[in-house]
Every structure is written in structure tokens, then in C-alpha cells.
Design an enzyme around this catalytic site. Structure first.
Site, PDB file in Angstrom:
ATOM      1  N   LEU A   1     -50.651  -4.244  -8.993  1.00  0.00           N
ATOM      2  CA  LEU A   1     -49.827  -3.554  -9.985  1.00  0.00           C
ATOM      3  C   LEU A   1     -48.948  -4.520 -10.754  1.00  0.00           C
ATOM      4  O   LEU A   1     -48.717  -4.355 -11.949  1.00  0.00           O
ATOM      5  CB  LEU A   1     -48.933  -2.508  -9.298  1.00  0.00           C
ATOM      6  CG  LEU A   1     -49.650  -1.281  -8.735  1.00  0.00           C
ATOM      7  CD1 LEU A   1     -48.704  -0.432  -7.901  1.00  0.00           C
ATOM      8  CD2 LEU A   1     -50.235  -0.447  -9.869  1.00  0.00           C
ATOM      9  N   GLY A   2     -48.449  -5.512 -10.090  1.00  0.00           N
ATOM     10  CA  GLY A   2     -47.574  -6.459 -10.789  1.00  0.00           C
ATOM     11  C   GLY A   2     -47.125  -7.560  -9.853  1.00  0.00           C
ATOM     12  O   GLY A   2     -47.382  -7.533  -8.642  1.00  0.00           O
TER      13      GLY A   2
ATOM     14  N   GLY B   1     -41.094 -12.615  -8.809  1.00  0.00           N
ATOM     15  CA  GLY B   1     -40.845 -14.024  -8.557  1.00  0.00           C
ATOM     16  C   GLY B   1     -41.432 -14.477  -7.232  1.00  0.00           C
ATOM     17  O   GLY B   1     -42.004 -15.568  -7.135  1.00  0.00           O
TER      18      GLY B   1
ATOM     19  N   ARG C   1     -45.797  -9.686  -4.694  1.00  0.00           N
ATOM     20  CA  ARG C   1     -46.940  -9.038  -5.341  1.00  0.00           C
ATOM     21  C   ARG C   1     -46.907  -7.577  -4.926  1.00  0.00           C
ATOM     22  O   ARG C   1     -46.635  -7.260  -3.773  1.00  0.00           O
ATOM     23  CB  ARG C   1     -48.252  -9.642  -4.889  1.00  0.00           C
ATOM     24  CG  ARG C   1     -48.501 -10.999  -5.462  1.00  0.00           C
ATOM     25  CD  ARG C   1     -49.864 -11.507  -5.079  1.00  0.00           C
ATOM     26  NE  ARG C   1     -50.114 -12.801  -5.699  1.00  0.00           N
ATOM     27  CZ  ARG C   1     -51.302 -13.372  -5.763  1.00  0.00           C
ATOM     28  NH1 ARG C   1     -52.334 -12.760  -5.235  1.00  0.00           N
ATOM     29  NH2 ARG C   1     -51.469 -14.540  -6.345  1.00  0.00           N
TER      30      ARG C   1
ATOM     31  N   ASP D   1     -29.493  -7.093 -12.196  1.00  0.00           N
ATOM     32  CA  ASP D   1     -30.740  -7.709 -12.679  1.00  0.00           C
ATOM     33  C   ASP D   1     -31.599  -6.667 -13.379  1.00  0.00           C
ATOM     34  O   ASP D   1     -32.818  -6.638 -13.241  1.00  0.00           O
ATOM     35  CB  ASP D   1     -31.505  -8.343 -11.519  1.00  0.00           C
ATOM     36  CG  ASP D   1     -32.708  -9.146 -12.003  1.00  0.00           C
ATOM     37  OD1 ASP D   1     -32.654  -9.646 -13.155  1.00  0.00           O
ATOM     38  OD2 ASP D   1     -33.694  -9.260 -11.262  1.00  0.00           O
TER      39      ASP D   1
HETATM   40  N1  LIG Z   1     -43.419   1.340  -6.750  1.00  0.00           N
HETATM   41  C1  LIG Z   1     -44.056   0.739  -7.771  1.00  0.00           C
HETATM   42  N2  LIG Z   1     -44.946   1.449  -8.488  1.00  0.00           N
HETATM   43  C2  LIG Z   1     -45.606   0.889  -9.504  1.00  0.00           C
HETATM   44  N3  LIG Z   1     -45.431  -0.368  -9.893  1.00  0.00           N
HETATM   45  C3  LIG Z   1     -44.554  -1.124  -9.208  1.00  0.00           C
HETATM   46  C4  LIG Z   1     -43.832  -0.610  -8.112  1.00  0.00           C
HETATM   47  N4  LIG Z   1     -43.026  -1.561  -7.652  1.00  0.00           N
HETATM   48  C5  LIG Z   1     -43.235  -2.630  -8.414  1.00  0.00           C
HETATM   49  N5  LIG Z   1     -44.154  -2.382  -9.330  1.00  0.00           N
HETATM   50  C6  LIG Z   1     -44.677  -3.321 -10.337  1.00  0.00           C
HETATM   51  O1  LIG Z   1     -44.542  -4.617  -9.806  1.00  0.00           O
HETATM   52  C7  LIG Z   1     -43.775  -5.413 -10.615  1.00  0.00           C
HETATM   53  C8  LIG Z   1     -42.939  -6.360  -9.794  1.00  0.00           C
HETATM   54  O2  LIG Z   1     -42.184  -5.639  -8.905  1.00  0.00           O
HETATM   55  P1  LIG Z   1     -40.699  -6.061  -8.542  1.00  0.00           P
HETATM   56  O3  LIG Z   1     -39.894  -6.062  -9.793  1.00  0.00           O
HETATM   57  O4  LIG Z   1     -40.168  -5.214  -7.471  1.00  0.00           O
HETATM   58  O5  LIG Z   1     -40.924  -7.494  -8.054  1.00  0.00           O
HETATM   59  P2  LIG Z   1     -39.752  -8.524  -7.826  1.00  0.00           P
HETATM   60  O6  LIG Z   1     -40.202  -9.508  -6.846  1.00  0.00           O
HETATM   61  O7  LIG Z   1     -38.516  -7.780  -7.498  1.00  0.00           O
HETATM   62  O8  LIG Z   1     -39.585  -9.199  -9.235  1.00  0.00           O
HETATM   63  P3  LIG Z   1     -38.399 -10.178  -9.520  1.00  0.00           P
HETATM   64  O9  LIG Z   1     -38.341 -11.112  -8.413  1.00  0.00           O
HETATM   65  O10 LIG Z   1     -38.815 -10.806 -10.809  1.00  0.00           O
HETATM   66  O11 LIG Z   1     -37.221  -9.284  -9.618  1.00  0.00           O
HETATM   67  C9  LIG Z   1     -42.968  -4.437 -11.401  1.00  0.00           C
HETATM   68  O12 LIG Z   1     -42.613  -4.948 -12.609  1.00  0.00           O
HETATM   69  C10 LIG Z   1     -43.887  -3.270 -11.558  1.00  0.00           C
HETATM   70  O13 LIG Z   1     -44.697  -3.463 -12.653  1.00  0.00           O
END
Ligand SMILES: Nc1ncnc2c1ncn2[C@@H]1O[C@H](COP(=O)(O)OP(=O)(O)OP(=O)(O)O)[C@@H](O)[C@H]1O
Length: 763
Positions: free
Chosen positions: A445-446, A449, A452, A562
Site C-alpha cells: 500500500l505504501g 521512512g 512498509r 507531522d
Molecule cells: N491503514 C492503512 N490503510 C491504507 N493505507 C495505509 C494505511 N496505513 C498506511 N498506509 C499507507 O502507507 C503509507 C505509509 O504509512 P505511514 O505513514 O504510517 O508510514 P510511516 O513509516 O509512518 O511514514 P513516515 O515515517 O514517513 O511518517 C501511507 O502514506 C499510506 O499510503
């Protein structure tokens, strides 16, 4: 039959036997001298011999036998003949009877039979006649047998040794055949043979035969047997033995190869099994040897690969046979000796068959005389020795056996229980186990930093978002940060504007979060609409959704710090906040908090945070440390930046690149532009501009709170109809006629009153 005719016949028969013995076709059958001897047998033995003589090669002898039989049956009791030929000293009555027979019918012919060696006086005693007959028979037998055996032995040696070699090698080997590999016991026989025969190489016929033999080695029999092969290719029948030899050699070799393959596969199997029941190789070999020697009678085994031992034993057996044949009379065609000879010739490697023959000897020879029994005993002993010798050789050599197929292993139903694995040690690339629940990956999905996020399928095919975070297990601040995030998610579990945390597992350096799954995040949605015309309903809707999410966080006493479009995910039409990466609980009555590390997104980061960082970096007095001053207004700044991006297409400082962006944010002289039209010349509502300005005040204290933004005109616009406007205008004209001058305070009261009334018309 007259004596002359008998003499003539015997003469011709002797010649015939000589001729037959020189014929290759006959080399496998015993000498025909026995036909002569059988004529002297008793009636009981004549019966068995006559059966033997039913052989087509012996048909010529039958007239003699029949004639003698007729004669003897006319004048003598049948039993008398048996006693004569069995080697016993004849009784007077028997001798008389036979003598009378000879006297009356054959005396002339007997004297003319062999005038050089035997001088038979018709008037001599019966014993003397009998002795001479025996002598005659013995001489002829020895003469023909020695020649026959010599040829056979020579052929055996040549066919067994030389056909396996090329011509040159064969030539050099033939001279050594008689010295090598031949057991001492049979050396004498072989030496005699060599002495009495020409060297195979010196004999052109032998050389031709050897060459022919080697030519036949390339025979492809297909489905034909040797006889069929000979018929098909119009080959001389004299080549049948040689072709048969090649045929059986080929079959033996094929069997050996098959057994080797079987053996090697069994070896492999036993190796695999040995992991569960380890047995030393020597033990298994010892067992194998033990079973070979001790159970040789219980389970017939066929030796597949034999070395010189088999040929040695064969030679030994042949030697014994030769001795036996030489010493015995040839009337014993059906005797065990002959049988053994045939048996050993047919399958010289089969010990069990040899033993079977040996067991039968005593049965078959029960009727024979004591001399014959003694011969057979001697033969039995010799064969036993040969078999023991074979077994000893087998022990010392690598020998392969057909063993009975092992019993199929008893299959037990074993319930396979999957070992419980930690999430980090998932057994498949597509399966992730979190707290004993398995999740199958569907898609990515995404990425964050250090994370995944996968769309996964869990129990009941329900879809979840699985966030896998890798971190430094020894970095306490990271561990504490993730623990804090989990705590916040759990704290806001029941809030509809916060993504639901369903499960999590934290191991060494890995954190797995199972969350409800969103469809798209706000960043993706904005990108999707970037080339479309501006729709303020769209902006208003998502701005309001976003602020409602922030309100939940702020109401919970949490500063996200953030916020960015990617942190909001649309789940079934409802925008939800998904991430509390650097969020922290805000102490009660505290406006700002300080964070140890700078984690954030410069595009949406409040200036106060960057100014604070800049201050601590430039200030010589670092007592305050590297702390960021963040609070709820910082989230409102981020909120203003996201709305700004929705309307203008990029964040307030988005036109600056890299370091300049940071500097521009921190620099109060760099003003944020709020054009009233977009680049596409779309007019921007003042309420929208008002809201953006209210969130993007450099001074955090001037920024609107989340509640103020939510009640802003942009987010809460009026719906004014024409009749309302008409009423408004009428009231204004009347108010002005009564009160031509209006103070500023009176005007504010009028505005508030009107707005209150319009409140009913708010969207
Ligand atoms: N519950 C979810 N449902 C759908 N997509 C999600 C979900 N959680 C995260 N994502 C996808 O995954 C991506 C990254 O998630 P997330 O922002 O939690 O990662 P992160 O490690 O916190 O990022 P960063 O470190 O940059 O803050 C999100 O931008 C979103 O597109």
C-alpha cells in the site's frame, strides 16, 4: 541281426560317433559312446536309457539297442543284463546267459570288432568275454571322451576369456589363460589340454572361431532368441552355441545392470532412512554377509556381479564333472552328474540351484550301484567345496544381490503441527504471522521512512493493513517512540477519525501493526485531482474531514506534529488519521512540548519548529538542548499548508527547493502569497483565503484553533436565497430612514443580528 551286420553297424556307429564328436552341433551333449554301453544294460535300465535315447541324435543307436533287446528278450531274462552292466561281478547264471547269447549270435562279430586290442575267443569263459567287452567300451569311451572334453574345455576357456577382449589382447591373453585365474585343482587338467591341443592362435580354425565370436558380440537380438536369430539370419547351426553364449552373456549383463541400479537406489533409500535409524555401514554389511551365509537356503538370491570367483568355481565344477565322466560309465545319461553338468552350465552362478541338484543326488541315485553312489558322493563333496570356495570369494569381493523387496514402511498418520513462529520468522514470503494469526500479503500500500504497509488477507478473508516497521532494537528512543505510537493508537481505538489498531507484535528490531485498511491516502487523492479544475466543494469536504481528524487528536491532548496529506486515509468514505510517528501526549494545560529529535516533513512544518532548531544550532548556550517547540498550533500550521496545497496545487513554500525551503519557512520576511485567483484563473473564495491566512500566521498564538477552523465560513458557508436578500434589503432601508447616521458599534450589532438570523441557513 546277423553278427556281420552287427559288426558293420558297430563299426559304422563308432565312426559315426567320432564324426559326431567333431561336429560343433554336438559339443554340448555328452559323448554318444553311452549308446553302446546302454545296449548292455538290463531291461530296467534299458527303459530309462531308451527314453534318453529318444533324443534325435541318438536315434541311430536305437536299432542296435532294439535288435539286442529283441534278441535278449527272446532268450534271456531282463534282469541279467542289468547286473552285467552295473559293474558287479557277474554271476555264473547271468554270465552263462549272456555268453550263450554271444556264443549263439555274436561271437564272430565280436572278434572282428577290434582285432588289435581285443582278441575274443568265442570259446572263452563268459567272464573273460565280459571283461573284454568292458575293456572295449572303456577304451572307446576314453578315447572319444578325452577328445570331446578337450574340445569343450578349450571352447569354454576361449569363449569366456577371449571374447571379452579385442583381437590383439586376446592373442596375448590366450597364452596365459591356462596359467591365470584357474584354480590349482584344475590346472592339471588344463595343462593336459594344452599339451594335447594346439594353441588356439596356432590353429587357424580356432582363430576364425574367436574372430567370429567377437563379430557376434555386437549382435542385437531384439526379441529373438538365439535359435530364432540363427534362422532369421541364415547362420550355420554350428554357431548356435557361440551365439547362445553371447545371448546369455548379454542377458546376464542386462540383469546385472538392472540389479546395480536397483541396488544403488536401495542404497540411497537406506541412506535416507539411516538418518532416523543410524546403522554403521560395516554393521549393515556384516548383516548382509551374515544373511548371505546363514540364510542361503531360506531366500534364493541371485548373484549379479561375479568376478573370477564364479569362473573359478565353474572350472572346478567342470573339472569334477570331467573326472566323474571319465571315471564313470556313459550309460548314466540321466544321472545327477549329467544333470549337474547341465545345471551348472545353464546357470553356473546359482548356488541355490547347485545345492538343489546336490540334494537330489541321493534320491536319483538310490537305484544306482554302490560304485556310482561313491562317485556321486565324491562329486557332491567336490561341488560343495566349489560352492564354499565361491562363497568365500564372494565375501572378499564386492558382490551385489537381488534381495527381496523390503516390506513397505508402516505408514502412520501423523498430524503435522505447524510450529509457532514469531512474526519475524514467517515461514513464507507471502505469509506473515502476527501473534499466531497468519496474514497473506495482497499488495504493497505504501512506504514510510522505516516502514512498509501491505494490504493483507487474514482469517475469513478479511482485508487488513499490515505495517511492518524495522528499527534499531538498541536505539531506545526509537523503541520508546514506537511504544508511544502504539499507546496512542490504543488510546484512540474507539475514535472514528483514527485508524483502528487491531493487533500488534513487537520483536527485536521489528514491529508489526495490524490495522483497518484504507483505500487511498489524501496525498494520492490530491495527486489524482492535480490536473482537474478546482472544485471548492471538494476542497471544503476534505479540509473539513482533515480538521475533524485533527480535532480528535487535539481533543485527546495529543500533538501530531507531522501532519501531511499521506497521514490521512480514506476508509469507506471517512477520512482517518493513520500515523502518530512523532506524536506525543501533550501534558494538560501545556501549549507546547519539546521533542528530542527532528522528525517531520519540511513542506508542512511550522516555522516555530524550524526557528527553534535554528536557534539551538546557532546559540552558543545550548542549555536548552536540541529541542523543538511544537504544539497544537503547529498542527494548525500543517493544516493550513494542506488546504493551501488543495487550492493552489502546492504547499506555501513549495516553490523553494531543498535548503531554501527551510530557510524561507524560517525567514519572517518571506511572505506567503494568497492570490485571489489560481494559476488557471479560478476565483478563490475569500472564506478560503481567510481560513488559510488564519492557519498560516507566523505567530502560533494568532492561529486559529481547530474549532475555529471548523466553524470558519469556508467550512461553514451560508446558503442565501433571493427572498432572504429581499428581506435584508427592505430592513436596511427602513433602518436607514429612521437612523440616517449609524455608529460603528451599531453596525456590528446589526451584522451580528443578521448573521444569527442567517444561522438557520448555514450549510
Ligand atoms: N491503514 C492503512 N490503510 C491504507 N493505507 C495505509 C494505511 N496505513 C498506511 N498506509 C499507507 O502507507 C503509507 C505509509 O504509512 P505511514 O505513514 O504510517 O508510514 P510511516 O513509516 O509512518 O511514514 P513516515 O515515517 O514517513 O511518517 C501511507 O502514506 C499510506 O499510503
Amino acid at each position: 541281426m546277423s553278427t556281420n551286420s552287427f559288426h558293420d553297424y558297430m563299426d559304422s556307429k563308432s565312426k559315426m560317433n567320432v564324426r559326431q564328436l567333431s561336429d560343433d552341433e554336438e559339443f554340448t551333449t555328452p559323448p554318444k559312446l553311452s549308446n553302446f554301453g546302454s545296449a548292455l544294460l538290463s531291461h530296467t535300465e534299458k527303459t530309462s536309457v531308451s527314453q534318453e535315447l529318444s533324443n534325435k541324435n541318438d536315434k541311430i543307436a536305437n536299432p542296435v539297442f532294439e535288435e539286442m533287446n529283441r534278441s535278449s528278450s527272446r532268450s534271456h531274462p531282463p534282469s541279467s543284463m542289468g547286473n552285467l552292466t552295473s559293474g558287479h561281478t557277474s554271476t555264473s547264471s547271468h554270465s552263462t546267459l549272456f555268453g550263450r547269447y554271444l556264443k549263439n549270435n555274436h561271437q564272430t562279430s565280436m572278434t572282428t570288432m577290434n582285432t588289435n586290442d581285443i582278441e575274443i575267443n568265442v570259446g572263452n569263459s563268459l567272464d573273460k568275454s565280459f571283461e573284454r567287452i568292458r575293456s572295449l567300451r572303456q577304451n572307446m569311451k576314453e578315447d572319444i571322451t578325452s577328445k570331446y572334453t578337450e574340445r569343450r574345455s578349450k571352447r569354454f576357456l576361449i569363449s569366456n576369456r577371449t571374447t571379452k577382449l579385442g583381437p590383439a589382447k586376446r592373442a596375448s591373453t590366450l597364452t596365459n589363460i591356462f596359467d591365470d585365474d584357474v584354480p590349482n585343482s584344475s590346472n592339471q587338467l588344463i595343462t593336459n589340454l594344452r599339451d594335447t591341443t594346439e594353441s588356439p592362435l596356432d590353429d587357424p580354425s580356432e582363430f576364425r572361431e574367436t574372430k567370429k565370436n567377437s563379430d557376434y558380440e555386437s549382435i542385437n537380438f531384439g526379441d529373438l532368441n538365439p535359435i530364432q536369430y540363427i534362422k532369421k539370419h541364415n547362420l550355420p547351426t554350428s554357431d548356435l552355441p557361440m551365439i547362445s553364449q553371447i545371448y546369455f552373456d548379454k542377458q546376464r549383463e542386462e540383469n546385472r545392470q538392472a540389479a546395480l541400479r536397483k541396488h544403488s537406489s536401495r542404497e540411497l533409500l537406506s541412506k535416507n532412512r539411516s538418518s532416523s535409524t543410524p546403522l554403521s555401514k560395516s554393521n549393515s554389511l556384516a548383516n548382509k554377509d551374515h544373511s548371505i551365509t546363514s540364510n542361503s537356503n531360506s531366500q534364493p538370491r541371485r548373484k549379479i556381479s561375479t568376478g573370477s570367483s564364479s569362473s573359478k568355481s565353474s572350472i572346478e565344477i567342470r573339472k569334477v564333472l570331467k573326472e566323474n565322466i571319465d571315471s564313470d560309465n556313459y550309460s548314466n545319461l540321466k544321472s545327477p552328474i549329467h544333470k549337474i553338468y547341465k545345471e551348472t552350465s545353464r546357470n553356473k552362478d546359482s548356488d541355490s540351484e547347485k545345492r538343489e541338484v546336490l540334494r537330489n543326488i541321493s534320491i536319483n541315485t538310490s537305484h544306482a550301484d554302490s560304485g556310482l553312489q561313491q562317485d556321486n558322493k565324491r562329486l557332491k563333496r567336490s561341488l560343495d567345496d566349489a560352492i564354499i570356495h565361491d562363497n568365500e570369494n564372494m565375501k572378499n569381493q564386492e558382490v551385489f544381490y537381488h534381495r527381496p523387496a523390503p516390506k513397505p514402511p508402516v505408514t502412520k498418520k501423523v498430524e503435522i503441527v505447524e510450529p509457532i513462529k514469531s512474526a519475524s520468522l514467517s515461514n513464507s514470503r507471502n505469509i506473515i504471522t502476527v501473534n499466531d494469526s497468519q496474514y497473506e500479503k495482497i499488495e504493497l500500500l505504501g512506504r514510510g521512512g522505516s516502514s512498509r504497509v501491505y494490504k493483507v488477507k487474514g482469517a475469513g478473508n478479511k482485508v487488513y493493513a499490515l505495517k511492518r516497521v524495522s528499527f534499531d532494537a538498541f536505539d531506545d528512543s526509537s523503541v520508546d517512540g514506537f511504544k508511544g505510537e502504539i499507546e496512542l493508537l490504543e488510546k484512540l481505538k474507539d475514535q472514528k477519525r483514527v485508524i483502528q489498531l487491531l493487533d500488534y507484535e513487537m520483536g527485536d528490531g521489528l514491529l508489526y501493526l495490524i490495522m483497518e485498511c484504507g483505500d487511498h491516502d489524501l496525498s494520492q487523492i490530491l495527486n489524482q485531482r492535480s490536473n482537474m479544475s478546482l472544485d471548492f466543494n471538494f476542497v471544503r469536504f476534505y479540509a473539513k474531514e482533515m480538521v475533524q481528524c485533527i480535532k480528535v487528536v487535539h481533543d485527546a491532548g495529543i500533538v501530531h506534529s507531522d501532519l501531511k496529506p499521506a497521514n490521512f486515509v480514506l476508509v469507506k468514505g471517512i477520512l482517518k488519521i493513520i500515523d502518530f510517528g512523532i506524536a506525543n501526549a501533550v501534558p494538560e494545560h501545556t501549549v507546547n512540548i519539546y521533542r528530542e529529535t527532528q522528525i517531520g516533513t519540511p513542506n508542512y512544518m511550522a516555522p516555530e519548529a524550524l526557528v527553534a532548531m535554528n536557534y539551538t544550532q546557532t546559540n552558543e548556550n545550548r542549555q536548552e538542548g536540541n529541542k523543538w517547540k511544537v504544539g497544537r498550533p503547529s498542527d494548525m500550521w500543517s493544516c493550513g499548508c494542506i488546504v493551501y496545497q488543495m487550492i493552489y496545487g502546492k504547499p506555501p513554500y513549495g516553490s523553494f527547493q531543498g535548503q531554501n525551503r527551510l530557510l524561507a519557512i524560517m525567514n519572517p520576511d518571506v511572505k506567503i502569497p494568497f492570490p485571489d485567483h489560481t494559476s488557471n484563473n479560478e476565483r478563490i473564495p475569500k472564506s478560503a483565503i481567510e481560513l488559510m491566512k488564519a492557519c498560516l500566521y507566523r505567530n502560533p498564538d494568532k492561529r486559529w484553533t481547530v474549532d475555529k477552523v471548523l466553524s470558519s465560513t469556508f467550512l461553514q458557508p451560508f446558503m442565501i436565497s433571493g427572498s432572504i436578500m429581499e428581506d435584508l434589503i427592505r430592513n436596511a432601508v427602513r433602518y436607514g430612514s429612521e437612523k440616517p447616521q449609524i455608529s460603528h458599534d451599531d453596525l456590528n450589532d446589526v451584522v451580528d443580528t443578521v448573521l444569527r438570523k442567517f444561522a438557520d441557513y448555514k450549510i
